[in-house]
Enzyme design. Structure first.
Site, PDB file in Angstrom:
ATOM      1  N   ARG A 198    -129.106 -50.879 -30.025  1.00  0.00           N
ATOM      2  CA  ARG A 198    -128.000 -49.851 -30.887  1.00  0.00           C
ATOM      3  C   ARG A 198    -128.620 -50.805 -32.753  1.00  0.00           C
ATOM      4  O   ARG A 198    -127.567 -51.573 -32.414  1.00  0.00           O
ATOM      5  CB  ARG A 198    -126.565 -49.183 -30.965  1.00  0.00           C
ATOM      6  CG  ARG A 198    -125.744 -49.337 -31.868  1.00  0.00           C
ATOM      7  CD  ARG A 198    -125.714 -47.609 -31.816  1.00  0.00           C
ATOM      8  NE  ARG A 198    -125.243 -47.046 -32.816  1.00  0.00           N
ATOM      9  CZ  ARG A 198    -124.437 -46.698 -33.161  1.00  0.00           C
ATOM     10  NH1 ARG A 198    -122.932 -46.026 -31.867  1.00  0.00           N
ATOM     11  NH2 ARG A 198    -124.141 -46.103 -34.511  1.00  0.00           N
ATOM     12  N   ARG A 249    -129.433 -42.922 -33.517  1.00  0.00           N
ATOM     13  CA  ARG A 249    -129.290 -43.912 -32.722  1.00  0.00           C
ATOM     14  C   ARG A 249    -129.837 -43.811 -31.574  1.00  0.00           C
ATOM     15  O   ARG A 249    -130.334 -42.894 -30.641  1.00  0.00           O
ATOM     16  CB  ARG A 249    -127.289 -42.987 -32.518  1.00  0.00           C
ATOM     17  CG  ARG A 249    -126.883 -43.868 -33.566  1.00  0.00           C
ATOM     18  CD  ARG A 249    -125.990 -42.870 -34.252  1.00  0.00           C
ATOM     19  NE  ARG A 249    -124.674 -42.544 -34.820  1.00  0.00           N
ATOM     20  CZ  ARG A 249    -124.058 -42.567 -34.854  1.00  0.00           C
ATOM     21  NH1 ARG A 249    -122.891 -43.039 -34.025  1.00  0.00           N
ATOM     22  NH2 ARG A 249    -123.168 -42.792 -36.640  1.00  0.00           N
ATOM     23  N   ASP A 291    -125.299 -44.386 -28.579  1.00  0.00           N
ATOM     24  CA  ASP A 291    -123.462 -44.199 -29.044  1.00  0.00           C
ATOM     25  C   ASP A 291    -123.150 -44.218 -28.340  1.00  0.00           C
ATOM     26  O   ASP A 291    -122.814 -42.796 -27.351  1.00  0.00           O
ATOM     27  CB  ASP A 291    -123.578 -43.245 -30.104  1.00  0.00           C
ATOM     28  CG  ASP A 291    -122.285 -43.271 -31.365  1.00  0.00           C
ATOM     29  OD1 ASP A 291    -121.812 -44.211 -31.614  1.00  0.00           O
ATOM     30  OD2 ASP A 291    -121.927 -42.230 -31.860  1.00  0.00           O
ATOM     31  N   ASP A 293    -118.884 -43.507 -27.810  1.00  0.00           N
ATOM     32  CA  ASP A 293    -117.543 -43.946 -27.904  1.00  0.00           C
ATOM     33  C   ASP A 293    -116.543 -43.461 -27.217  1.00  0.00           C
ATOM     34  O   ASP A 293    -116.357 -43.168 -26.057  1.00  0.00           O
ATOM     35  CB  ASP A 293    -117.559 -42.575 -28.906  1.00  0.00           C
ATOM     36  CG  ASP A 293    -118.466 -42.698 -30.342  1.00  0.00           C
ATOM     37  OD1 ASP A 293    -118.225 -43.102 -31.005  1.00  0.00           O
ATOM     38  OD2 ASP A 293    -118.934 -41.634 -30.462  1.00  0.00           O
TER      39      ASP A 293
END
Length: 162
Positions: free
Chosen positions: A83, A92, A95, A97
């Site tokens: 990344r 991206r 990603d 989260d």
């Protein structure tokens, strides 16, 4: 051990394969166990529109790590998988989260739980519903209520499972 929900997204270099690589990378990472992964969803980008659609999923893991430690582990996996942050809400490779960690509600300079974007993102709500349709987002609302408010948002199933 704590249950944590992790959001995954990619829109570069074979996004489905990137999601699978990320799932493999954190399954078993520092004692974490991948319990389930949602179906894969396609959604338009939230940010700049001059980028490809995203592929998204959510994973449920069981982890011995504390919330901040898990966040750092996820950031390390993002770096390991290549990344690079080019622009805010831009394209991206991967990603990751931290969406929720047990029933923790917290706000610090580094981490807010639950993730503040959950209520506005069908590409998070729908995969969460795959994993636990009766989920209550700590400090917010039942998942079903949040999902009903996003029923018209574009987010379509790509595959039955990650």
């Amino acid at each position: 051990m704590a249950l944590a929900y992790i959001g995954l997204g990619s829109n570069l270099d074979q996004p489905v394969a990137q999601i699978r690589r990320a799932l493999e990378a954190f399954a078993g990472h520092q004692g974490a166990r991948l319990l389930k992964a949602s179906r894969l969803y396609r959604s338009p980008p939230m940010g700049p529109k001059d980028q490809p659609d995203y592929i998204n999923a959510v994973a449920l893991i069981d982890t011995p790590m504390q919330a901040l430690e898990l966040l750092h582990a996820l950031q390390g996996i993002e770096r390991k998988l290549g990344r690079v942050r080019l622009r805010h809400w831009g394209e991206r490779l991967i990603d990751l989260d931290l969406l929720m960690y047990a029933d923790v509600c917290m706000h610090s300079d580094e981490l807010t739980l639950p993730h503040p974007g959950i209520p506005e993102r069908a590409f998070v709500l729908r995969p969460l519903a795959d994993l636990n349709p009766d989920l209550i987002i700590p400090g917010l609302a039942p998942l079903a209520e949040l999902l009903a408010a996003r029923a018209d948002d574009t987010c379509t199933v790509v595959e039955d499972g990650a």
